[in-house]
Write a protein that holds these residues in place. Structure first.
Motif, PDB file in Angstrom:
ATOM      1  N   LEU A  15     -11.041  13.168  12.564  1.00  0.00           N
ATOM      2  CA  LEU A  15     -10.260  11.947  12.814  1.00  0.00           C
ATOM      3  C   LEU A  15      -9.780  11.913  14.266  1.00  0.00           C
ATOM      4  O   LEU A  15      -9.421  10.858  14.774  1.00  0.00           O
ATOM      5  CB  LEU A  15      -9.049  11.875  11.875  1.00  0.00           C
ATOM      6  CG  LEU A  15      -9.340  11.592  10.413  1.00  0.00           C
ATOM      7  CD1 LEU A  15      -8.068  11.762   9.574  1.00  0.00           C
ATOM      8  CD2 LEU A  15      -9.927  10.200  10.238  1.00  0.00           C
ATOM      9  N   SER A  73      -3.021   9.685   9.958  1.00  0.00           N
ATOM     10  CA  SER A  73      -3.893   8.679   9.338  1.00  0.00           C
ATOM     11  C   SER A  73      -3.256   8.064   8.098  1.00  0.00           C
ATOM     12  O   SER A  73      -3.495   6.905   7.782  1.00  0.00           O
ATOM     13  CB  SER A  73      -5.260   9.270   8.999  1.00  0.00           C
ATOM     14  OG  SER A  73      -5.177  10.166   7.909  1.00  0.00           O
ATOM     15  N   PRO A  87      -1.894   4.580  10.308  1.00  0.00           N
ATOM     16  CA  PRO A  87      -3.358   4.474  10.353  1.00  0.00           C
ATOM     17  C   PRO A  87      -3.913   3.561  11.445  1.00  0.00           C
ATOM     18  O   PRO A  87      -5.098   3.670  11.776  1.00  0.00           O
ATOM     19  CB  PRO A  87      -3.717   3.940   8.966  1.00  0.00           C
ATOM     20  CG  PRO A  87      -2.495   3.204   8.524  1.00  0.00           C
ATOM     21  CD  PRO A  87      -1.333   3.976   9.101  1.00  0.00           C
TER      22      PRO A  87
END
Length: 173
Positions: free
Chosen positions: A62, A11, A15
């Motif tokens: 995530l 991330s 990203p």
């Protein structure tokens, strides 16, 4: 812990590419699993000292993205039975583009030189890129200059060849 670390790194550095991963933090956040969550956080802190329970759960989550045209996919403990026994397992990561794996990475803590089981060894990191080959390095004393190419043997005699199969006998026919 592995999923939290990998998800945070991806991330931060890539990203725009979603992550499809195996785990969620839901079970870790239940009251009965508070000790397990604290243990996971302690492992993550060895890489990211600023980690706390809230951050670790967010990093794990995530990995809840849906597959896209281009995405990362992660199995944070491929070979759960081996992991639980303290034996062979891998952290498996791949970059999938247009339905094809273009980059694959395996972190194998109990595998020396990419081929030899060794629970006390240096571990292996294997990287492959479509059309570019496969490379191996060590985990414990990783050096960017120590990559060695993994090659298919030129052995053409079946009696002298090595057959590779799943480490779990129950996964092999």
């Amino acid at each position: 812990a592995a999923q939290a670390v990998v998800a945070r790194l991806l991330s931060e550095h890539l990203p725009d590419i979603p992550l499809v991963a195996e785990e969620s933090s839901a079970e870790l956040q239940t009251p009965e699993n508070a000790p397990l969550l604290e243990e996971v956080v302690s492992y993550v802190r060895t890489i990211f000292p600023d980690a706390d329970a809230e951050k670790v759960c967010a990093w794990i989550d995530l990995g809840a993205a849906a597959p896209a045209e281009k995405f990362w996919t992660l199995d944070p403990i491929d070979g759960t039975k081996g992991f639980l026994r303290g034996d062979q397992y891998a952290v498996a990561l791949a970059l999938v583009e247009s339905g094809k794996v273009n980059i694959g990475a395996l972190g194998c803590p109990n595998l020396r030189e990419g081929i030899t089981p060794d629970k006390t060894g240096t571990g292996s990191l294997l990287l492959a890129a479509r059309g570019e080959g496969t490379w191996q390095n060590t985990l414990a004393d990783f050096s960017p200059d120590a990559w060695s190419r993994v090659r298919v043997s030129p052995q053409d005699s079946p009696s002298n060849a090595r057959l590779l199969r799943s480490f779990e006998s129950g996964h092999t026919n």
